[in-house]
Design an enzyme around this catalytic site. Structure first.
Site, PDB file in Angstrom:
ATOM      1  N   LYS A 148      56.146 -35.706 -24.619  1.00 10.23           N
ATOM      2  CA  LYS A 148      56.739 -35.468 -25.567  1.00 10.23           C
ATOM      3  C   LYS A 148      56.898 -36.635 -26.920  1.00 10.23           C
ATOM      4  CE  LYS A 148      59.031 -31.148 -24.247  1.00 10.23           C
ATOM      5  NZ  LYS A 148      58.406 -30.240 -26.101  1.00 10.23           N
ATOM      6  N   LYS A 165      66.209 -22.770 -30.523  1.00 12.04           N
ATOM      7  CA  LYS A 165      65.454 -23.197 -29.860  1.00 12.04           C
ATOM      8  C   LYS A 165      65.927 -25.115 -30.807  1.00 12.04           C
ATOM      9  CE  LYS A 165      61.280 -24.475 -27.833  1.00 12.04           C
ATOM     10  NZ  LYS A 165      61.278 -24.625 -26.769  1.00 12.04           N
ATOM     11  N   ASP A 191      64.423 -24.576 -12.993  1.00  6.46           N
ATOM     12  CA  ASP A 191      63.359 -24.633 -13.978  1.00  6.46           C
ATOM     13  C   ASP A 191      63.703 -25.429 -14.882  1.00  6.46           C
ATOM     14  OD1 ASP A 191      60.932 -23.771 -15.213  1.00  6.46           O
ATOM     15  OD2 ASP A 191      62.507 -22.545 -16.542  1.00  6.46           O
ATOM     16  N   GLU A 201      66.343 -22.034 -25.732  1.00  3.73           N
ATOM     17  CA  GLU A 201      65.539 -21.833 -26.205  1.00  3.73           C
ATOM     18  C   GLU A 201      65.518 -20.964 -26.814  1.00  3.73           C
ATOM     19  OE1 GLU A 201      62.326 -22.248 -23.762  1.00  3.73           O
ATOM     20  OE2 GLU A 201      63.529 -22.846 -22.320  1.00  3.73           O
ATOM     21  N   ASP A 209      55.572 -33.429 -15.768  1.00  7.21           N
ATOM     22  CA  ASP A 209      56.620 -33.036 -16.322  1.00  7.21           C
ATOM     23  C   ASP A 209      56.382 -33.566 -17.315  1.00  7.21           C
ATOM     24  OD1 ASP A 209      59.524 -33.080 -17.598  1.00  7.21           O
ATOM     25  OD2 ASP A 209      60.071 -33.353 -15.852  1.00  7.21           O
ATOM     26  N   HIS A 210      55.957 -32.303 -18.449  1.00  5.33           N
ATOM     27  CA  HIS A 210      55.525 -32.051 -19.469  1.00  5.33           C
ATOM     28  C   HIS A 210      56.259 -32.883 -20.299  1.00  5.33           C
ATOM     29  CE1 HIS A 210      57.225 -27.926 -20.193  1.00  5.33           C
ATOM     30  NE2 HIS A 210      57.279 -28.911 -22.134  1.00  5.33           N
ATOM     31  N   HIS A 216      63.090 -31.268 -15.736  1.00 10.09           N
ATOM     32  CA  HIS A 216      63.156 -31.998 -16.944  1.00 10.09           C
ATOM     33  C   HIS A 216      63.744 -32.926 -17.718  1.00 10.09           C
ATOM     34  CE1 HIS A 216      60.031 -29.173 -17.815  1.00 10.09           C
ATOM     35  NE2 HIS A 216      60.119 -28.712 -18.195  1.00 10.09           N
TER      36      HIS A 216
HETATM   37  C1  BG6 Z   1      58.778 -25.540 -18.760  1.00 12.50           C
HETATM   38  C2  BG6 Z   1      59.829 -24.176 -18.209  1.00 12.50           C
HETATM   39  O1  BG6 Z   1      59.124 -25.860 -17.581  1.00 12.50           O
HETATM   40  O2  BG6 Z   1      59.696 -25.561 -19.884  1.00 12.50           O
HETATM   41  C3  BG6 Z   1      59.953 -22.966 -19.157  1.00 12.50           C
HETATM   42  O3  BG6 Z   1      59.089 -23.587 -16.688  1.00 12.50           O
HETATM   43  C4  BG6 Z   1      60.950 -22.896 -20.292  1.00 12.50           C
HETATM   44  O4  BG6 Z   1      61.065 -22.193 -18.435  1.00 12.50           O
HETATM   45  C5  BG6 Z   1      59.567 -24.495 -21.061  1.00 12.50           C
HETATM   46  O5  BG6 Z   1      60.272 -22.066 -20.932  1.00 12.50           O
HETATM   47  C6  BG6 Z   1      60.542 -24.693 -22.202  1.00 12.50           C
HETATM   48  O6  BG6 Z   1      59.232 -26.433 -22.680  1.00 12.50           O
HETATM   49  P1  BG6 Z   1      60.039 -26.673 -24.278  1.00 12.50           P
HETATM   50  O7  BG6 Z   1      58.167 -27.732 -24.364  1.00 12.50           O
HETATM   51  O8  BG6 Z   1      59.225 -25.511 -24.878  1.00 12.50           O
HETATM   52  O9  BG6 Z   1      60.933 -27.634 -24.346  1.00 12.50           O
END
Ligand code: BG6
Length: 504
Positions: free
Chosen positions: A190, A353, A243, A224, A185-186, A248
């Site tokens: 952060k 954003k 998503d 976003e 989960d990226h 997240h």
């Molecule tokens: C991803 C989603 O996991 O996270 C995307 O699939 C989204 O739809 C993105 O745009 C957002 O990531 P960040 O790091 O730009 O907030």
């Protein structure tokens, strides 16, 4: 001079090696780790894909990705040549089991070259539906049985719903130990997200008041401005709730709401997070409309540009009912958080954003001050800005200089840009390094993923059962549908955007 210990020798196979994730995120992250001397002394990266590339043309493509997407775009300093020698390309059909022998052969060759058995990492940067099949074919290779050195990395979405996530967990765990599986989960990589633990548990100031006695409510906005960016095909199977919220945003709630861990051991942290997920009040299908709001963007204008509505996007059905916006009101039924609302909202094509977490404290009693002093009376508020600004703001009341007692809210600011050099590692750098080091703290455990699905399933089911009648229901450059305002106005609250500094 290098002062840190590098991870052990590693061999990284990237399935989907010619795809977008590798191009935009993984290779730039690996190259930054290389520049910062975090990459193991002995390492190699093998991109796996169906498209035809020579090693040379593959490297040229990846360099192009670095120049476009790396945080150090201009950084060439001769290191690229050195780094790129470690990259090769393997053209293979991942559906053909016979071709997997090629992988086993590469592992054997590298073992001899490195003089030891390296960490073997299989990174699934492929469409989610391909993961089970690839995993099944990796199983018999005999490499996966090595629980210490072999790892599999699985991107989100992890499953499409609770049942498919459960099945995928079962399948992976029939071939790998839980400790070998890294579910990404990226958001957890952060810097600003990791800092939540430091803020909460390395300071004496916050923890004593971090509960229902002092906190009125919590808000998370992950907005976003972009639309679905050519990912219509995927998004049609997903939507904002799946998503962003299932993963997240629920992870952010865990970081804010978890109890203090007794150590930074991977399982200890993850146990504390699962406790939060398990304590989130289950929203029933029947009540979903009280707790959740969905939206979809229409065509319109954003930053002076005309943009199509979601239903006009490529690979999207003209009568699609997919949500591009979701807002949910959660409650966490435990001693710390009883009856404190956690409002979350996320969406595409919104006004800015921005990802922020707001901790809204209860107001202090103001009876001691003259009436005019309290006209601008505001409760304390802590705003953790995850991106693109990376800062933490604490709002408190101060006396405006002058002969009368007039109060004003002011902000105390900690900004990464001012405090550091503004060149923080990207999430994928942190996560890839952790994978090579074998540290799973920032990755999702199987029970975490399933607990998160359990929370959102009733909302998804309610939405599927009752198609929306008002889609599209918000314009680009707005903050989403009006119902999202109503959702929290019922409790007397309103959504908070990142406040300009030093003023209300
Ligand atoms: C991803 C989603 O996991 O996270 C995307 O699939 C989204 O739809 C993105 O745009 C957002 O990531 P960040 O790091 O730009 O907030």
């Amino acid at each position: 001079m290098q002062t840190h210990k590098r991870p052990p020798a590693s061999l990284l196979f990237i399935f989907g090696g010619s795809g977008d994730l590798n191009y935009r995120k993984l290779t730039p992250a690996l190259y930054n780790l290389f520049i910062d001397e975090w990459i193991p002394e002995k390492f190699d990266i093998v991109g796996i894909g169906r498209s035809a590339f020579t090693d040379e043309s593959y490297r040229a493509k990846l360099l192009d990705g670095i120049q476009q997407f790396s945080r150090r775009k201009e950084e060439q300093n001769g290191k690229w040549q050195e780094f790129s020698r470690h990259i090769s390309y393997l053209q293979m059909d991942a559906e053909n089991e016979d071709e997997y022998k090629k992988i086993a052969d590469i592992v054997k060759t590298k073992e001899q070259e490195f003089g030891s058995h390296p960490n073997v990492i299989f990174y699934m940067a492929v469409a989610p539906q391909l993961v089970p099949d690839i995993a099944k074919k990796l199983g018999p290779l005999n490499i996966c049985a090595d629980t210490k050195c072999t790892r599999i990395v699985v991107e989100k979405p992890f499953g499409h719903d609770l049942q498919s996530a459960h099945e995928l967990n079962k399948l992976l765990m029939s071939m790998f130990d839980e400790a070998q599986i890294y579910r990404i989960d990226h958001y957890l990589g952060k810097e600003t997200v990791q800092n939540i633990l430091a803020l909460r548990f390395a300071n004496a100031l916050f923890e004593p008041i971090w509960n229902k006695n002092y906190i009125d409510h919590v808000q998370i906005t992950a907005a976003e401005t972009v639309g679905v960016e050519g990912r219509g095909g995927y998004y049609e199977t997903s939507g904002a709730l799946r998503d962003m919220v299932q993963n997240h945003i629920l992870q952010l709630i865990c970081m804010v709401a978890m109890e203090a861990p007794v150590s930074f051991d991977a399982d200890e942290i993850r146990n504390k997070k699962v406790d939060v997920l398990n304590a989130i009040r289950k929203i029933t299908k029947e009540d979903a409309h009280i707790y959740a709001v969905r939206g979809q963007y229409s065509e319109g204008w954003i930053t002076g540009e005309k943009v199509p509505g979601y239903r006009q996007e490529k690979s999207v059905s003209p009568d699609s009912n997919i949500d591009t916006f979701a807002a949910v009101k959660f409650y966490i039924d435990n001693w710390r958080w009883q009856d404190v609302p956690f409002y979350v909202r996320t969406g595409k094509r919104l006004h800015g954003k921005t990802t922020i977490i707001t901790i809204q404290f209860k107001p202090a009693p103001n009876y001691a001050f003259p009436e005019e002093a309290s006209e601008t009376w505001r409760a304390n508020r802590l705003t953790i800005s995850i991106q693109p600004e990376m800062d933490i703001r604490l709002r408190f009341q101060a006396k405006r200089p002058g002969q009368s007692m007039i109060l004003n809210p002011v902000d105390m600011l900690f900004s990464y840009k001012d405090a550091y050099d503004g060149n923080e590692p990207e999430a994928y750098e942190t996560l890839l390094l952790d994978i090579m080091e074998g540290n799973a703290t920032l990755f999702m455990r199987s029970d975490q993923v399933e607990a998160a699905w359990k929370i959102i399933m009733p909302i998804l089911e309610a939405w599927e059962l009752r198609p929306p009648v008002d889609f599209p229901n918000y314009a680009p450059d707005s903050w989403g549908p009006e119902d999202a305002e109503a959702l929290i106005a019922r409790n007397g609250h309103n959504w908070i955007t990142l406040p300009p500094l030093h003023q209300e």
